[in-house]
Design a protein around this motif. Sequence first.
Motif, PDB file in Angstrom:
ATOM      1  N   ARG A 123       1.024  -1.107  -0.028  1.00 43.58           N
ATOM      2  CA  ARG A 123       0.108   0.079   0.158  1.00 43.58           C
ATOM      3  C   ARG A 123       0.901   1.482  -0.018  1.00 43.58           C
ATOM      4  N   TYR A 124       2.102   1.101   0.689  1.00 40.07           N
ATOM      5  CA  TYR A 124       2.803   2.284   0.617  1.00 40.07           C
ATOM      6  C   TYR A 124       3.246   2.657  -0.774  1.00 40.07           C
ATOM      7  N   LEU A 125       3.672   1.833  -1.216  1.00 44.72           N
ATOM      8  CA  LEU A 125       4.251   1.859  -2.825  1.00 44.72           C
ATOM      9  C   LEU A 125       3.170   2.490  -3.716  1.00 44.72           C
ATOM     10  N   TRP A 126       2.032   1.885  -3.512  1.00 48.03           N
ATOM     11  CA  TRP A 126       0.826   2.231  -4.350  1.00 48.03           C
ATOM     12  C   TRP A 126       0.662   3.725  -4.085  1.00 48.03           C
ATOM     13  N   ASP A 127       0.352   4.270  -2.962  1.00 46.21           N
ATOM     14  CA  ASP A 127       0.278   5.595  -2.396  1.00 46.21           C
ATOM     15  C   ASP A 127       1.036   6.549  -3.161  1.00 46.21           C
ATOM     16  N   THR A 139      -8.344  10.280  -2.527  1.00 50.21           N
ATOM     17  CA  THR A 139      -9.263  10.397  -3.264  1.00 50.21           C
ATOM     18  C   THR A 139      -9.952   9.300  -4.032  1.00 50.21           C
ATOM     19  N   TYR A 140      -9.230   8.133  -4.216  1.00 49.65           N
ATOM     20  CA  TYR A 140      -9.871   7.019  -5.023  1.00 49.65           C
ATOM     21  C   TYR A 140      -9.116   5.739  -4.155  1.00 49.65           C
ATOM     22  N   THR A 141      -9.897   4.536  -4.501  1.00 50.27           N
ATOM     23  CA  THR A 141      -9.437   3.550  -3.744  1.00 50.27           C
ATOM     24  C   THR A 141      -8.401   2.711  -4.857  1.00 50.27           C
ATOM     25  N   PRO A 142      -7.701   1.770  -4.620  1.00 49.73           N
ATOM     26  CA  PRO A 142      -6.858   1.181  -5.582  1.00 49.73           C
ATOM     27  C   PRO A 142      -7.652   0.493  -6.613  1.00 49.73           C
ATOM     28  N   THR A 143      -8.667   0.095  -6.473  1.00 44.56           N
ATOM     29  CA  THR A 143      -9.369  -0.503  -7.535  1.00 44.56           C
ATOM     30  C   THR A 143     -10.326   0.366  -8.083  1.00 44.56           C
ATOM     31  N   ASP A 144     -10.299   1.567  -8.141  1.00 43.83           N
ATOM     32  CA  ASP A 144     -11.316   2.518  -8.729  1.00 43.83           C
ATOM     33  C   ASP A 144     -10.817   2.645 -10.220  1.00 43.83           C
ATOM     34  N   PRO A 145     -12.022   2.236 -11.290  1.00 41.66           N
ATOM     35  CA  PRO A 145     -11.582   2.564 -12.445  1.00 41.66           C
ATOM     36  C   PRO A 145     -10.947   3.709 -13.140  1.00 41.66           C
ATOM     37  N   ALA A 146     -10.886   4.761 -12.242  1.00 40.64           N
ATOM     38  CA  ALA A 146     -10.246   5.950 -12.600  1.00 40.64           C
ATOM     39  C   ALA A 146      -8.593   5.950 -12.543  1.00 40.64           C
ATOM     40  N   LEU A 147      -8.401   4.944 -11.982  1.00 42.21           N
ATOM     41  CA  LEU A 147      -6.949   4.417 -11.745  1.00 42.21           C
ATOM     42  C   LEU A 147      -6.383   3.259 -12.712  1.00 42.21           C
ATOM     43  N   LEU A 169      -1.513 -12.225  -1.401  1.00 43.69           N
ATOM     44  CA  LEU A 169      -2.434 -11.595  -2.879  1.00 43.69           C
ATOM     45  C   LEU A 169      -3.800 -11.461  -2.322  1.00 43.69           C
ATOM     46  N   HIS A 170      -4.520 -10.555  -3.013  1.00 46.18           N
ATOM     47  CA  HIS A 170      -6.010 -10.268  -2.590  1.00 46.18           C
ATOM     48  C   HIS A 170      -6.703 -10.076  -4.173  1.00 46.18           C
ATOM     49  N   ARG A 171      -8.138 -10.528  -4.151  1.00 48.27           N
ATOM     50  CA  ARG A 171      -8.732 -10.389  -5.443  1.00 48.27           C
ATOM     51  C   ARG A 171      -9.920  -9.468  -5.191  1.00 48.27           C
ATOM     52  N   SER A 172     -10.199  -8.722  -6.063  1.00 51.27           N
ATOM     53  CA  SER A 172     -11.281  -7.867  -6.088  1.00 51.27           C
ATOM     54  C   SER A 172     -11.945  -7.807  -7.403  1.00 51.27           C
ATOM     55  N   GLY A 173     -13.093  -8.652  -7.676  1.00 56.04           N
ATOM     56  CA  GLY A 173     -13.359  -8.944  -9.083  1.00 56.04           C
ATOM     57  C   GLY A 173     -12.502  -9.344  -9.777  1.00 56.04           C
ATOM     58  N   ALA A 174     -12.013  -8.777 -11.052  1.00 54.93           N
ATOM     59  CA  ALA A 174     -11.110  -9.248 -11.890  1.00 54.93           C
ATOM     60  C   ALA A 174      -9.708  -8.869 -11.512  1.00 54.93           C
ATOM     61  N   ILE A 175      -9.641  -7.826 -10.448  1.00 55.64           N
ATOM     62  CA  ILE A 175      -8.130  -7.366 -10.157  1.00 55.64           C
ATOM     63  C   ILE A 175      -7.500  -8.037  -9.122  1.00 55.64           C
ATOM     64  N   CYS A 176      -6.229  -8.698  -9.480  1.00 56.73           N
ATOM     65  CA  CYS A 176      -5.452  -9.216  -8.380  1.00 56.73           C
ATOM     66  C   CYS A 176      -4.317  -8.363  -7.862  1.00 56.73           C
ATOM     67  N   THR A 177      -4.019  -8.084  -6.544  1.00 51.96           N
ATOM     68  CA  THR A 177      -3.032  -7.184  -6.053  1.00 51.96           C
ATOM     69  C   THR A 177      -2.655  -7.871  -4.963  1.00 51.96           C
ATOM     70  N   HIS A 178      -1.249  -7.399  -4.779  1.00 50.79           N
ATOM     71  CA  HIS A 178      -0.778  -7.424  -3.266  1.00 50.79           C
ATOM     72  C   HIS A 178      -1.172  -6.366  -2.204  1.00 50.79           C
ATOM     73  N   ILE A 179      -2.110  -5.356  -2.732  1.00 48.70           N
ATOM     74  CA  ILE A 179      -2.368  -4.499  -1.525  1.00 48.70           C
ATOM     75  C   ILE A 179      -3.661  -4.704  -0.916  1.00 48.70           C
ATOM     76  N   ASN A 180      -3.642  -5.104   0.681  1.00 45.22           N
ATOM     77  CA  ASN A 180      -4.567  -5.558   1.320  1.00 45.22           C
ATOM     78  C   ASN A 180      -5.872  -4.404   1.326  1.00 45.22           C
ATOM     79  N   ARG A 181      -7.035  -4.861   1.523  1.00 41.36           N
ATOM     80  CA  ARG A 181      -7.955  -3.853   1.417  1.00 41.36           C
ATOM     81  C   ARG A 181      -8.092  -3.153   0.399  1.00 41.36           C
TER      82      ARG A 181
END
Length: 560
Positions: A123-127, A139-147, A169-181
């Motif tokens: 999450r640190y690296l993503w922010d 402003t946006y969550t990591p899975t927001d379509p704007a990003l 690893l965490h899945r949100s819909g079709a998105i797989c990410t290392h970011i929790n929540r």
Amino acid sequence: MDLHRAAAGIHTAAGAHTHNAAAGTRAAAGRRFPARAEVLAGLGAAALTAALAGTVTSGATLGGVTPLRGWYLADALLFALAITLLRRVRDPRRTAALVLVGSVALALTGLLAPPRTSDDAYRYLWDGHVQAAGVSPYTYTPTDPALAGLRAADPALFPVGGSCVGWDLHRSGAICTHINRPTVHTIYPPVAEAWFLGLYQAGRITGGHGVRTAQAGGALLAVLSTGALLLILRRRRVPPHRAALWGWFPGVALWAVNDAHVDTLGVLLMTCGLATTAYAATHATVRPSVQPGASALPGPSAQPGASAARGASLGAVLLGAATATKLIPVLALPGAMAGVLRRGHRPGPRDLLVPAVALLTFLLCYLPYVLASGLGVIGYLPGYLQEEGYDQGTRFGLLTLLGLPLRLLPALVAVILVATVLLVLRLGDPERPWRGALLVTGTALFLAAPGYPWYSLLVVALVALDGRWEWLGLPAAAAAVVVFGGNAQQPAYAAALCLLLAVTAVRTLLATATAIAAVTAASAVTAPVAQQPPPRPDPAAPAGPAAPVAPTPIRTASSR
């Protein structure tokens, strides 16, 4: 006879020269070859380093913590042994060198593998990536379509393909990410966000973009904190081995470096802030110059020094920045205000300088992000408190043993914390603000009983400043929750509390006995010695011959 005396003088001088030469040789040998205590302390640090390297590279992760139980126990035992051996080193300079070198070695072990017990660094690296693109992280969550474009440009955080199976690893819909929540907004305050941006930019410059950049940043902060502690202890003429309570603590390598938690930045800012306010409290009054023959006691003319006010302001700025890093350092603020409610002292505007400047600093840090995201800067904080069960009282492990209704526990926690703060403000020592900060922070963590041991990194640094090692049971209890599960929360924290109370009782008894002995010794020294009356003559003793009386000289003219 003169020849014998000359020969004796030559022999004495030669003997003295030989003795001095031998002493110099021993001193030089001592400088060339470390003493036994130093060698043993170095071996203890080396053994601890090897154990931590094995812990990090063992392959055990949050997805399978069972192997960590043995490793954590070995790390704790070797840490205690290494500190015991380090205390035997007499030379302060060599002790400080051992502490610093050991801190570097232990920090490097955290770089031997990716994070093992936390995935917060992703999450640190993503922010940081989002901010580098000119977007507020609130402003946006990591899975927001704007990003979507940023996600596609960062496959290290959003891997494409594969089964998306793993503890980190965490899945949100079709998105797989290392970011929790990944579906919630960030929770981190603005100074932490600035650090995340710096990590991302450093990774781009060095070509090492990834979680290893965050780990390297954590290692840098850990070693800088050790250096700051050494400087503070040296300035206060305190044995430097205390800094090893932080620099050699196993959790620093595991949670500050390997897991790369931003709490370490808060530790560094808090440590420097408390040291600065302690300096300001020590130099709070400027004693007037004493003229010859005048009284040396400070009178009404003693006024607060301008340097003390500047020091208090700077310390408050650092404490405000520490709070704007992880919020938890706000618990150290009462320590910086210790004694403002002491007996005989009327609180004035100057006593509000530290909290006012700290609050102003905190708000100014948030201002740019508030302008960009509005109330979105609150982030996931309310959801986090609800998720952890603090709003309903289900997470207060020790307090639930009282059998009270859970809905009353949050109010009880508030009452206990307020009482602790008032105790520090009334009886705390302003020249040792870390003691009050340790009491408030430790009390809060005992009440909250978190399962995240990196929250206790603040306690570890405060222990290094204050020397009360019994508080280290707090991070040990939180680590036990990690490796044994939530069922270990109550027994682990209860054991830590028992350790704290037992050692505190022993310290109190020893201090009381020492004070009584000192008073008794002082009374014995200052008590008047009874004078013996002169011996009376014995009437039965035979009288001796009378002493002859000298004749009175006849004064003549010539005698004048």
